[in-house]
Design an enzyme around this catalytic site. Structure first.
Site, PDB file in Angstrom:
ATOM      1  N   GLY A 178       6.450   5.668  -4.546  1.00 26.21           N
ATOM      2  CA  GLY A 178       7.394   6.575  -4.220  1.00 26.21           C
ATOM      3  C   GLY A 178       7.115   7.410  -3.057  1.00 26.21           C
ATOM      4  O   GLY A 178       8.120   6.667  -2.113  1.00 26.21           O
ATOM      5  N   GLU A 237     -15.431  13.034  -8.621  1.00 25.88           N
ATOM      6  CA  GLU A 237     -16.020  13.073  -7.373  1.00 25.88           C
ATOM      7  C   GLU A 237     -16.809  14.571  -7.430  1.00 25.88           C
ATOM      8  O   GLU A 237     -16.060  15.272  -8.273  1.00 25.88           O
ATOM      9  CB  GLU A 237     -14.155  13.661  -6.618  1.00 25.88           C
ATOM     10  CG  GLU A 237     -13.824  12.377  -5.885  1.00 25.88           C
ATOM     11  CD  GLU A 237     -12.220  12.534  -5.878  1.00 25.88           C
ATOM     12  OE1 GLU A 237     -11.870  13.596  -6.191  1.00 25.88           O
ATOM     13  OE2 GLU A 237     -11.035  11.778  -5.445  1.00 25.88           O
ATOM     14  N   HIS A 248     -11.320  13.219  -0.310  1.00 26.71           N
ATOM     15  CA  HIS A 248     -10.431  14.104  -0.615  1.00 26.71           C
ATOM     16  C   HIS A 248      -9.408  14.392   0.111  1.00 26.71           C
ATOM     17  O   HIS A 248      -9.096  16.058  -0.363  1.00 26.71           O
ATOM     18  CB  HIS A 248     -10.398  14.677  -1.716  1.00 26.71           C
ATOM     19  CG  HIS A 248      -9.838  14.203  -3.440  1.00 26.71           C
ATOM     20  ND1 HIS A 248      -9.552  14.258  -4.650  1.00 26.71           N
ATOM     21  CD2 HIS A 248      -7.824  13.976  -2.813  1.00 26.71           C
ATOM     22  CE1 HIS A 248      -7.733  14.111  -5.278  1.00 26.71           C
ATOM     23  NE2 HIS A 248      -6.810  14.114  -4.116  1.00 26.71           N
ATOM     24  N   ILE A 249      -9.216  14.589   1.414  1.00 24.25           N
ATOM     25  CA  ILE A 249      -8.428  15.022   1.968  1.00 24.25           C
ATOM     26  C   ILE A 249      -7.154  14.853   2.834  1.00 24.25           C
ATOM     27  O   ILE A 249      -6.641  15.232   3.768  1.00 24.25           O
ATOM     28  CB  ILE A 249      -9.269  15.210   3.768  1.00 24.25           C
ATOM     29  CG1 ILE A 249      -9.785  14.342   4.140  1.00 24.25           C
ATOM     30  CG2 ILE A 249     -10.652  15.962   2.841  1.00 24.25           C
ATOM     31  CD1 ILE A 249     -10.521  13.868   5.202  1.00 24.25           C
ATOM     32  N   ALA A 308      -4.431   7.417  -3.598  1.00 20.71           N
ATOM     33  CA  ALA A 308      -4.042   7.691  -5.437  1.00 20.71           C
ATOM     34  C   ALA A 308      -5.271   8.963  -5.796  1.00 20.71           C
ATOM     35  O   ALA A 308      -5.198  10.287  -5.490  1.00 20.71           O
ATOM     36  CB  ALA A 308      -3.875   6.787  -5.826  1.00 20.71           C
ATOM     37  N   ARG A 309      -5.466   7.910  -6.846  1.00 21.63           N
ATOM     38  CA  ARG A 309      -6.504   8.682  -7.573  1.00 21.63           C
ATOM     39  C   ARG A 309      -8.022   7.703  -7.248  1.00 21.63           C
ATOM     40  O   ARG A 309      -7.690   6.101  -7.895  1.00 21.63           O
ATOM     41  CB  ARG A 309      -6.433   8.883  -8.768  1.00 21.63           C
ATOM     42  CG  ARG A 309      -5.199  10.101  -9.093  1.00 21.63           C
ATOM     43  CD  ARG A 309      -6.173  11.200  -8.494  1.00 21.63           C
ATOM     44  NE  ARG A 309      -5.124  12.516  -8.577  1.00 21.63           N
ATOM     45  CZ  ARG A 309      -4.350  13.448  -7.663  1.00 21.63           C
ATOM     46  NH1 ARG A 309      -5.100  12.817  -6.361  1.00 21.63           N
ATOM     47  NH2 ARG A 309      -3.466  14.158  -7.427  1.00 21.63           N
TER      48      ARG A 309
HETATM   49  P1  NAP Z   1       5.830   9.749  -6.870  1.00 25.78           P
HETATM   50  O1  NAP Z   1       6.866  10.019  -5.258  1.00 25.78           O
HETATM   51  O2  NAP Z   1       5.422  10.203  -8.326  1.00 25.78           O
HETATM   52  O3  NAP Z   1       5.431   8.031  -6.958  1.00 25.78           O
HETATM   53  C1  NAP Z   1       4.294   8.116  -7.396  1.00 25.78           C
HETATM   54  C2  NAP Z   1       5.618   6.389  -7.731  1.00 25.78           C
HETATM   55  O4  NAP Z   1       4.592   5.263  -8.510  1.00 25.78           O
HETATM   56  C3  NAP Z   1       6.785   6.240  -8.235  1.00 25.78           C
HETATM   57  O5  NAP Z   1       7.548   5.613  -7.358  1.00 25.78           O
HETATM   58  C4  NAP Z   1       6.161   5.586  -9.840  1.00 25.78           C
HETATM   59  O6  NAP Z   1       7.548   4.883 -10.621  1.00 25.78           O
HETATM   60  C5  NAP Z   1       5.366   4.241  -9.207  1.00 25.78           C
HETATM   61  N1  NAP Z   1       4.815   4.817 -10.611  1.00 25.78           N
HETATM   62  C6  NAP Z   1       4.027   5.741 -11.867  1.00 25.78           C
HETATM   63  N2  NAP Z   1       3.683   4.520 -12.789  1.00 25.78           N
HETATM   64  C7  NAP Z   1       3.462   3.094 -12.065  1.00 25.78           C
HETATM   65  C8  NAP Z   1       3.010   1.860 -13.049  1.00 25.78           C
HETATM   66  N3  NAP Z   1       2.493   2.010 -14.246  1.00 25.78           N
HETATM   67  N4  NAP Z   1       3.190   1.443 -12.085  1.00 25.78           N
HETATM   68  C9  NAP Z   1       3.836   1.269 -11.595  1.00 25.78           C
HETATM   69  N5  NAP Z   1       4.186   1.716 -10.173  1.00 25.78           N
HETATM   70  C10 NAP Z   1       4.552   3.525 -11.230  1.00 25.78           C
HETATM   71  O7  NAP Z   1       4.508  10.377  -6.582  1.00 25.78           O
HETATM   72  P2  NAP Z   1       3.472  11.190  -5.191  1.00 25.78           P
HETATM   73  O8  NAP Z   1       3.814  11.777  -4.673  1.00 25.78           O
HETATM   74  O9  NAP Z   1       4.170  10.222  -3.702  1.00 25.78           O
HETATM   75  O10 NAP Z   1       1.885  10.559  -5.381  1.00 25.78           O
HETATM   76  C11 NAP Z   1       1.470   9.839  -5.552  1.00 25.78           C
HETATM   77  C12 NAP Z   1      -0.148   9.980  -6.271  1.00 25.78           C
HETATM   78  O11 NAP Z   1      -0.598  10.165  -4.760  1.00 25.78           O
HETATM   79  C13 NAP Z   1      -0.221  11.804  -7.201  1.00 25.78           C
HETATM   80  O12 NAP Z   1      -0.110  11.340  -8.248  1.00 25.78           O
HETATM   81  C14 NAP Z   1      -1.713  11.444  -6.913  1.00 25.78           C
HETATM   82  O13 NAP Z   1      -1.786  10.882  -7.272  1.00 25.78           O
HETATM   83  C15 NAP Z   1      -1.979  10.957  -5.492  1.00 25.78           C
HETATM   84  N6  NAP Z   1      -2.011  12.340  -4.272  1.00 25.78           N
HETATM   85  C16 NAP Z   1      -3.694  12.100  -3.396  1.00 25.78           C
HETATM   86  C17 NAP Z   1      -3.561  12.839  -2.738  1.00 25.78           C
HETATM   87  C18 NAP Z   1      -4.672  12.992  -1.961  1.00 25.78           C
HETATM   88  O14 NAP Z   1      -5.207  14.110  -1.383  1.00 25.78           O
HETATM   89  N7  NAP Z   1      -5.589  11.390  -1.724  1.00 25.78           N
HETATM   90  C19 NAP Z   1      -2.405  14.031  -1.969  1.00 25.78           C
HETATM   91  C20 NAP Z   1      -1.136  13.727  -3.536  1.00 25.78           C
HETATM   92  C21 NAP Z   1      -1.031  12.817  -4.249  1.00 25.78           C
HETATM   93  P3  NAP Z   1       9.143   5.723 -10.165  1.00 25.78           P
HETATM   94  O15 NAP Z   1       9.767   5.594  -9.563  1.00 25.78           O
HETATM   95  O16 NAP Z   1       9.346   5.155 -11.527  1.00 25.78           O
HETATM   96  O17 NAP Z   1       8.313   7.027 -11.139  1.00 25.78           O
END
Ligand code: NAP
Length: 337
Positions: free
Chosen positions: A158, A269, A288-289, A239-240
């Site tokens: 994503g 956390e 988680h930063i 991610a999470r």
């Molecule tokens: P995003 O643009 O929605 O990307 C998520 C990707 O995962 C999409 O390509 C999605 O597919 C794919 N996906 C969803 N379900 C799936 C599955 N069951 N199997 C395989 N692929 C799957 O989200 P993002 O903005 O990149 O963020 C991703 C995650 O990072 C967030 O949900 C959050 O939990 C985490 N995050 C962490 C921090 C941190 O501080 N560490 C900060 C921000 C976000 P599709 O393209 O088909 O939708």
């Protein structure tokens, strides 16, 4: 003039609260580094039109059903696994988030973790700092793994996954990825190859997780998957926490099924001081930063405020995660604003 009532679960970086104050009557949980207990959220959200929350606030059925006037739940985060989306949608509540503005910050941080674990940076810093650097430069001292030219495996191509993959160009890496849907544009741009999760696990030298936490991705990486990885490979999770079975990961690190892991997120956390991960050498840990830059956090606060105000004004929010809610309750202005 009556302003809509909003509960905000933490003091936000500027300009989030300043924007909200212009249009809404806001009540803020008066802490920067403490989350309100669930009871406090329930008590304060009862008479509110909108809730602005963080990923540490569990917005479950109890919370949602305690607030009959709630029109919008705006989370100041990209992830929304802490919100009961089904109940919110059924009740006609818009759930909004702040993706995009934190993408580059999280991708930078993911690379910081990759470099830290592969080149033993935390261990090296501690050695020098604690006065334990007591041998001369030696050919086999503190050797790490090369990153340049290796295979990067992205799970979840994503926004963040793509930004992480883009940065690998400078390291001349081969990119393979597994995701829910194929991304032909990214395949062309980065010469990335779409593979099954199994092939990715067996082939990649660095595996970076970027899927949201859902029913499908809960413990996506467990015993079977960790055993498929190369013994020399590293697992990076920004991610999470619950995307990885943490108990099994501890075994994998102890028993050297894989070379190491770098984690920004955990199943619980903040991590418990007795968490066995804290005792391991082959892991880098961060609290988680991923998105913690002034630039990203201030933009997240701003977007979460704008999303919330937009819904209250009957306008489409910049980002929302339950578009089907429009059929249940079309957008309309709540009160005089
Ligand atoms: P995003 O643009 O929605 O990307 C998520 C990707 O995962 C999409 O390509 C999605 O597919 C794919 N996906 C969803 N379900 C799936 C599955 N069951 N199997 C395989 N692929 C799957 O989200 P993002 O903005 O990149 O963020 C991703 C995650 O990072 C967030 O949900 C959050 O939990 C985490 N995050 C962490 C921090 C941190 O501080 N560490 C900060 C921000 C976000 P599709 O393209 O088909 O939708």
């Amino acid at each position: 003039m009556v302003k809509p009532k909003v509960y905000v679960t933490r003091i936000l970086p500027p300009p989030g609260l300043e924007i909200l104050k212009k249009y809404c009557d806001i009540e803020v949980y008066p802490e920067k580094f403490k989350a309100p207990p669930k009871d406090a959220i329930i008590e304060h959200v009862r008479d509110k039109d909108a809730l602005l929350c963080l990923l540490t606030d569990k917005i479950d059925k109890d919370v949602i059903e305690s607030a009959p006037n709630l029109r919008v739940i705006s989370t100041c985060s990209a992830g929304f696994d802490h919100i009961d989306l089904e109940t919110a949608t059924k009740r006609g509540i818009y759930v909004t988030n702040t993706p995009g503005v934190l993408t580059e910050a999280v991708a930078d941080f993911t690379w910081a973790l990759i470099l830290a674990i592969a080149r033993r940076i935390i261990e090296a810093d501690k050695t020098v700092r604690e006065g334990r650097w007591n041998i001369p430069w030696s050919p086999e001292y503190m050797l790490g793994s090369a990153i340049h030219g290796k295979v990067l495996g992205i799970v979840g191509m994503g926004k963040i996954g793509t930004a992480v993959a883009r940065r690998s160009i400078g390291f001349n890496m081969k990119v393979i990825y597994y995701s829910r849907t194929r991304k032909p544009d990214i395949e062309r741009e980065l010469n990335a190859k779409y593979v099954s999760l199994e092939e990715l696990l067996k082939t990649a030298d660095i595996i970076s997780l970027h899927v949201p936490l859902t029913k499908e991705t809960y413990h996506l990486i467990g015993e079977r998957e960790l055993k498929m990885m190369k013994k020399t490979a590293f697992l990076i999770n920004t991610a999470r926490g619950a995307v990885v079975d943490e108990k099994v990961l501890v075994r994998a690190l102890k028993e050297k099924w894989i070379a190491g892991a770098a984690l920004d997120v955990f199943e619980k956390e903040p991590v418990d001081p007795n968490n066995p991960l804290l005792k391991l050498e082959n892991v880098v840990l961060a609290p988680h930063i991923g998105s913690a830059t002034w630039e990203a956090r201030s933009k997240m606060a701003e977007i979460s405020a704008i999303n919330l105000i937009n819904v209250l004004m009957g306008k489409e929010p910049l980002y929302f995660v339950n578009p089907e809610v429009k059929k249940i309750r079309p957008l309309e202005k709540v009160k005089m604003i």
